[in-house]
Design a protein around this motif. Structure first.
Motif, PDB file in Angstrom:
ATOM      1  N   ILE A  39       0.825  -1.204   0.000  1.00  0.00           N
ATOM      2  CA  ILE A  39       0.000   0.000   0.000  1.00  0.00           C
ATOM      3  C   ILE A  39       0.862   1.258   0.000  1.00  0.00           C
ATOM      4  CG2 ILE A  39      -1.661   1.355   1.341  1.00  0.00           C
ATOM      5  CD1 ILE A  39      -2.748  -1.328   2.391  1.00  0.00           C
ATOM      6  N   TYR A  40       1.895   1.264   0.818  1.00  0.00           N
ATOM      7  CA  TYR A  40       2.625   2.502   1.045  1.00  0.00           C
ATOM      8  C   TYR A  40       3.908   2.614   0.225  1.00  0.00           C
ATOM      9  CZ  TYR A  40      -0.589   1.801   4.857  1.00  0.00           C
ATOM     10  OH  TYR A  40      -1.711   1.513   5.574  1.00  0.00           O
ATOM     11  N   GLY A  41       4.673   1.540   0.080  1.00  0.00           N
ATOM     12  CA  GLY A  41       5.792   1.521  -0.836  1.00  0.00           C
ATOM     13  C   GLY A  41       7.036   2.289  -0.429  1.00  0.00           C
ATOM     14  N   VAL A  42       7.088   2.894   0.761  1.00  0.00           N
ATOM     15  CA  VAL A  42       8.242   3.667   1.192  1.00  0.00           C
ATOM     16  C   VAL A  42       8.756   3.070   2.500  1.00  0.00           C
ATOM     17  CG1 VAL A  42       9.074   5.953   1.868  1.00  0.00           C
ATOM     18  CG2 VAL A  42       7.325   5.737   0.095  1.00  0.00           C
ATOM     19  N   PRO A  43      10.065   2.827   2.613  1.00  0.00           N
ATOM     20  CA  PRO A  43      10.598   2.227   3.842  1.00  0.00           C
ATOM     21  C   PRO A  43      10.285   3.073   5.067  1.00  0.00           C
ATOM     22  CG  PRO A  43      12.256   2.239   2.109  1.00  0.00           C
ATOM     23  CD  PRO A  43      11.109   3.052   1.606  1.00  0.00           C
ATOM     24  N   THR A  44      10.114   2.388   6.183  1.00  0.00           N
ATOM     25  CA  THR A  44       9.899   3.093   7.438  1.00  0.00           C
ATOM     26  C   THR A  44      11.056   2.876   8.406  1.00  0.00           C
ATOM     27  OG1 THR A  44       8.614   1.216   8.249  1.00  0.00           O
ATOM     28  CG2 THR A  44       7.396   3.040   7.262  1.00  0.00           C
ATOM     29  N   ASP A  62      18.443   1.323 -14.393  1.00  0.00           N
ATOM     30  CA  ASP A  62      18.539  -0.119 -14.680  1.00  0.00           C
ATOM     31  C   ASP A  62      18.174  -0.944 -13.450  1.00  0.00           C
ATOM     32  OD1 ASP A  62      19.169   0.219 -17.310  1.00  0.00           O
ATOM     33  OD2 ASP A  62      21.319  -0.195 -17.095  1.00  0.00           O
ATOM     34  N   GLY A  63      17.119  -0.511 -12.758  1.00  0.00           N
ATOM     35  CA  GLY A  63      16.619  -1.256 -11.607  1.00  0.00           C
ATOM     36  C   GLY A  63      17.422  -1.079 -10.339  1.00  0.00           C
ATOM     37  N   THR A  64      18.306  -0.083 -10.281  1.00  0.00           N
ATOM     38  CA  THR A  64      19.190   0.078  -9.133  1.00  0.00           C
ATOM     39  C   THR A  64      19.169   1.511  -8.615  1.00  0.00           C
ATOM     40  OG1 THR A  64      20.683  -1.657  -9.943  1.00  0.00           O
ATOM     41  CG2 THR A  64      21.588  -0.124  -8.332  1.00  0.00           C
ATOM     42  N   TYR A  65      19.084   1.644  -7.288  1.00  0.00           N
ATOM     43  CA  TYR A  65      19.278   2.927  -6.629  1.00  0.00           C
ATOM     44  C   TYR A  65      20.736   3.053  -6.204  1.00  0.00           C
ATOM     45  CZ  TYR A  65      14.170   3.248  -5.961  1.00  0.00           C
ATOM     46  OH  TYR A  65      12.815   3.320  -6.145  1.00  0.00           O
ATOM     47  N   TYR A  66      21.272   4.274  -6.283  1.00  0.00           N
ATOM     48  CA  TYR A  66      22.604   4.563  -5.769  1.00  0.00           C
ATOM     49  C   TYR A  66      22.487   5.632  -4.686  1.00  0.00           C
ATOM     50  CZ  TYR A  66      24.306   1.926  -9.746  1.00  0.00           C
ATOM     51  OH  TYR A  66      24.551   0.909 -10.654  1.00  0.00           O
ATOM     52  N   PHE A  67      23.197   5.399  -3.592  1.00  0.00           N
ATOM     53  CA  PHE A  67      23.179   6.319  -2.460  1.00  0.00           C
ATOM     54  C   PHE A  67      24.579   6.846  -2.185  1.00  0.00           C
ATOM     55  CE2 PHE A  67      24.454   6.879   1.932  1.00  0.00           C
ATOM     56  CZ  PHE A  67      23.609   7.905   2.340  1.00  0.00           C
ATOM     57  N   THR A  68      24.657   8.131  -1.858  1.00  0.00           N
ATOM     58  CA  THR A  68      25.885   8.709  -1.324  1.00  0.00           C
ATOM     59  C   THR A  68      25.510   9.822  -0.356  1.00  0.00           C
ATOM     60  OG1 THR A  68      28.053   9.630  -1.887  1.00  0.00           O
ATOM     61  CG2 THR A  68      26.173  10.393  -3.197  1.00  0.00           C
ATOM     62  N   GLY A  69      26.457  10.223   0.477  1.00  0.00           N
ATOM     63  CA  GLY A  69      26.221  11.278   1.452  1.00  0.00           C
ATOM     64  C   GLY A  69      27.504  11.605   2.175  1.00  0.00           C
ATOM     65  N   SER A  70      27.480  12.649   2.981  1.00  0.00           N
ATOM     66  CA  SER A  70      28.660  13.049   3.745  1.00  0.00           C
ATOM     67  C   SER A  70      28.919  12.063   4.879  1.00  0.00           C
ATOM     68  CB  SER A  70      28.463  14.448   4.336  1.00  0.00           C
ATOM     69  OG  SER A  70      28.289  15.413   3.325  1.00  0.00           O
ATOM     70  N   VAL A  71      30.163  11.640   5.020  1.00  0.00           N
ATOM     71  CA  VAL A  71      30.559  10.808   6.155  1.00  0.00           C
ATOM     72  C   VAL A  71      31.070  11.726   7.262  1.00  0.00           C
ATOM     73  CG1 VAL A  71      31.131   8.876   4.631  1.00  0.00           C
ATOM     74  CG2 VAL A  71      32.935  10.469   5.321  1.00  0.00           C
ATOM     75  N   PRO A  72      30.974  11.308   8.537  1.00  0.00           N
ATOM     76  CA  PRO A  72      31.349  12.205   9.637  1.00  0.00           C
ATOM     77  C   PRO A  72      32.800  12.667   9.582  1.00  0.00           C
ATOM     78  CG  PRO A  72      30.084  10.347  10.469  1.00  0.00           C
ATOM     79  CD  PRO A  72      30.389  10.038   9.035  1.00  0.00           C
ATOM     80  N   GLU A  73      33.679  11.851   8.958  1.00  0.00           N
ATOM     81  CA  GLU A  73      35.096  12.225   8.881  1.00  0.00           C
ATOM     82  C   GLU A  73      35.370  13.253   7.790  1.00  0.00           C
ATOM     83  OE1 GLU A  73      34.329   8.255  10.536  1.00  0.00           O
ATOM     84  OE2 GLU A  73      33.887   9.148   8.576  1.00  0.00           O
ATOM     85  N   TYR A  74      34.405  13.438   6.891  1.00  0.00           N
ATOM     86  CA  TYR A  74      34.544  14.391   5.777  1.00  0.00           C
ATOM     87  C   TYR A  74      35.823  14.155   4.975  1.00  0.00           C
ATOM     88  CZ  TYR A  74      31.007  16.960   8.507  1.00  0.00           C
ATOM     89  OH  TYR A  74      29.878  17.326   9.211  1.00  0.00           O
ATOM     90  N   ASP A  75      36.169  12.888   4.756  1.00  0.00           N
ATOM     91  CA  ASP A  75      37.452  12.596   4.114  1.00  0.00           C
ATOM     92  C   ASP A  75      37.344  11.740   2.852  1.00  0.00           C
ATOM     93  OD1 ASP A  75      36.685  10.191   5.255  1.00  0.00           O
ATOM     94  OD2 ASP A  75      38.608   9.805   6.245  1.00  0.00           O
ATOM     95  N   ARG A  76      36.119  11.336   2.447  1.00  0.00           N
ATOM     96  CA  ARG A  76      36.004  10.404   1.335  1.00  0.00           C
ATOM     97  C   ARG A  76      34.592  10.464   0.751  1.00  0.00           C
ATOM     98  NH1 ARG A  76      35.369   7.853   6.164  1.00  0.00           N
ATOM     99  NH2 ARG A  76      33.795   6.193   6.341  1.00  0.00           N
ATOM    100  N   PHE A 298      15.419  14.107  -3.806  1.00  0.00           N
ATOM    101  CA  PHE A 298      14.166  13.426  -4.124  1.00  0.00           C
ATOM    102  C   PHE A 298      14.462  12.182  -4.953  1.00  0.00           C
ATOM    103  CE2 PHE A 298      13.013  17.958  -3.930  1.00  0.00           C
ATOM    104  CZ  PHE A 298      12.006  17.942  -2.984  1.00  0.00           C
ATOM    105  N   THR A 299      13.659  11.144  -4.750  1.00  0.00           N
ATOM    106  CA  THR A 299      13.699   9.985  -5.631  1.00  0.00           C
ATOM    107  C   THR A 299      12.270   9.466  -5.767  1.00  0.00           C
ATOM    108  OG1 THR A 299      14.862   7.919  -6.127  1.00  0.00           O
ATOM    109  CG2 THR A 299      14.185   8.252  -3.836  1.00  0.00           C
ATOM    110  N   VAL A 300      12.120   8.320  -6.444  1.00  0.00           N
ATOM    111  CA  VAL A 300      10.807   7.717  -6.658  1.00  0.00           C
ATOM    112  C   VAL A 300      10.864   6.278  -6.176  1.00  0.00           C
ATOM    113  CG1 VAL A 300       9.088   7.073  -8.396  1.00  0.00           C
ATOM    114  CG2 VAL A 300      10.334   9.231  -8.621  1.00  0.00           C
ATOM    115  N   ALA A 301       9.812   5.833  -5.484  1.00  0.00           N
ATOM    116  CA  ALA A 301       9.760   4.475  -4.941  1.00  0.00           C
ATOM    117  C   ALA A 301       9.726   3.437  -6.055  1.00  0.00           C
ATOM    118  CB  ALA A 301       8.547   4.322  -4.028  1.00  0.00           C
ATOM    119  N   GLU A 302       9.871   2.165  -5.665  1.00  0.00           N
ATOM    120  CA  GLU A 302       9.940   1.076  -6.642  1.00  0.00           C
ATOM    121  C   GLU A 302       8.688   0.954  -7.496  1.00  0.00           C
ATOM    122  OE1 GLU A 302      11.491  -0.980  -2.968  1.00  0.00           O
ATOM    123  OE2 GLU A 302      11.512   1.157  -3.472  1.00  0.00           O
ATOM    124  N   ASP A 303       7.566   1.515  -7.029  1.00  0.00           N
ATOM    125  CA  ASP A 303       6.346   1.447  -7.831  1.00  0.00           C
ATOM    126  C   ASP A 303       6.385   2.389  -9.030  1.00  0.00           C
ATOM    127  OD1 ASP A 303       5.954   3.965  -6.729  1.00  0.00           O
ATOM    128  OD2 ASP A 303       4.192   3.403  -5.557  1.00  0.00           O
TER     129      ASP A 303
END
Length: 464
Positions: A39-44, A62-76, A298-303
């Motif tokens: 029904i909802y399609g978004v992780p909780t 191609d069926g894949t999500y990619y994630f990135t973000g700042s790490v606490p060390e701010y080095d990579r 922003f992204t879009v859920a698997e649906d």
């Protein structure tokens, strides 16, 4: 020293199956029962990813999500991938680039984003010099490999040359009507602000084609708490309009999000095309225990149709020392809703718990107003229409999302919000569910004259 000091002189997918009462209560011609995940399609999961600030989740490629973000060390710069949003929580994380030990880009590494442009991968990120950590500028990495997780494919294209050689960060890109645009935050000379948000057209992924246009500068009270900041722009294009979110104020509990809106056919390089919302659209919430929400994407859920807000927030308000060095800005996701007029509806940064549901009847939504439970047309106050079904002895409790200490309580014909909730069960019915009490299976929730009350026959509620 805070990152802007120089300028002032910065659990698994929650699923809860619909409970099927025994016997004939299922209704012989009821619609097939769907799980809440369907029904909802978004992780909780709260958080989706721990200790990753400035989060960016790509569109599905191609069926894949990619994630990135700042790490606490701010080095990579790190990447994760998964075919599902929920799978990003435990996905293997790969370091695809590490800052040099000296010289340019040897200082902070902030806010990476990954984009697919012209058959290649690009990562936009902010960095500084090893010997001058406040010499903050935007940079670009490029990979011609099909697999962006391979570190060997990534090379530094270099610094993005901007109009002014000044503090600049949070570059992002988007394409619209055949043109590629860059958005970023910068301290413009002779402007009294730590950073404002700018736009320019791109000639290629790392080179500006046009002069920059300043779209927003911090002037409103909610944009100047601690620091005068507009930063972290992100774009979503829907319903004939271009919506640009940005973050404002210091990176503690004052951090919040604002919104600019332009017509999809307008000249996006003309500042007059954009309208700034007067109030913040996403702020800290003491009840849900989420503070400093911002730097979103922003992204879009698997649906393929459910829009998803990606952001970071802390789960505590008081910070010891400089917020920049507090590691607990966590990546979070939640469904992005829409007003009937086609504008985005953000609600509140939600707290811990399972899937979130809205219950509606003939286009009107169940909502709470104080302790009263009623129905009304879709309100601007999204949070008052959001509930969770939480496990309870023999059934479930209906929990308010924005007031999580309160539950739906049924006392005779009176239905209110209270610290002590009444256990209920959902009964599948054509077009949705009816809801009856556990203590007395003959007592159902029903809607009468705009009020939620009880009766021996139940109103069929749609779940969304």
């Amino acid at each position: 020293m805070n990152r802007r000091t120089l300028l002032t002189g910065g659990a698994a997918l929650g699923t809860l199956a619909v409970i099927l009462p025994a016997g004939a209560e299922g209704a012989p011609h009821a619609d097939p029962v769907r799980t809440d995940a369907e029904i909802y399609g978004v992780p909780t999961t709260q958080p989706l990813i721990s200790r990753r600030a400035d989060p960016f989740i790509s569109q599905r490629y191609d069926g894949t999500y990619y994630f990135t973000g700042s790490v606490p060390e701010y080095d990579r710069i790190v990447l994760r991938r998964s075919p599902t949003l929920a799978g990003l929580t435990d996905a293997t994380e790969t370091t695809i680039w590490t800052r040099p030990s000296s010289g340019k880009m040897g200082g902070f590494v902030w806010a990476p984003e990954i984009h697919r442009i012209g058959g290649k991968w690009y990562i936009y990120f902010t960095s500084s010099d090893a010997d001058d950590i406040w010499h903050i500028r935007p940079f670009v990495l490029e990979s011609a490999l099909d697999d962006p997780m391979d570190p060997a494919g990534w090379t530094v294209k270099g610094e993005i040359a901007l109009e002014w050689d000044s503090f600049a960060l949070d570059a992002t890109v988007f394409s619209h009507r055949g043109r590629q645009y860059l958005l970023w935050a910068q301290s413009e000379p002779e402007i009294v602000a730590n950073s404002s948000v700018y736009i320019a057209e791109l000639a290629n992924p790392w080179t500006l084609k046009t002069k920059p246009t300043r779209l927003t500068t911090p002037t409103k009270s909610w944009e100047i708490q601690g620091y005068r900041v507009n930063e972290g722009p992100a774009v979503i294009i829907r319903n004939g309009r271009v919506f640009l979110t940005y973050s404002a104020s210091a990176t503690d509990a004052n951090y919040c999000m604002g919104l600019l809106t332009a017509d999809a056919h307008a000249d996006l390089l003309d500042r007059a095309s954009w309208v700034k919302s007067p109030d913040p659209i996403f702020v800290s919430n003491d009840d849900t225990k989420r503070w400093g929400p911002g730097h979103n994407s922003f992204t879009v859920a698997e649906d393929g149709k459910t829009d998803v807000l990606v952001y970071h927030a802390r789960d505590y308000k008081q910070i010891t020392g400089d917020p920049l060095y507090d590691p607990n800005r966590h990546t979070r996701v939640q469904k992005l809703y829409w007003h009937p007029d086609g504008t985005p509806l953000f609600g509140v940064p939600v707290g811990d718990g399972g899937p979130i549901v809205r219950l509606s009847v003939a286009g009107q939504f169940v909502r709470h107003a104080g302790t009263a439970v009623q129905v009304a047309p879709a309100p601007h106050d999204l949070a008052s229409t959001q509930f969770r079904f939480t496990a309870s002895a023999g059934g479930e409790l209906i929990q308010s999302v924005d007031k999580p200490s309160l539950f739906v309580r049924i006392d005779g014909t009176s239905v209110t919000l209270d610290a002590a909730g009444t256990p209920v069960r959902r009964v599948p019915a054509r077009g949705g569910v009816t809801i009856r009490t556990v203590a007395d299976p003959a007592v159902y929730l029903r809607v009468a004259s705009g009020v939620v009350t009880t009766g021996t026959t139940g109103t069929v509620f749609q779940l969304s």
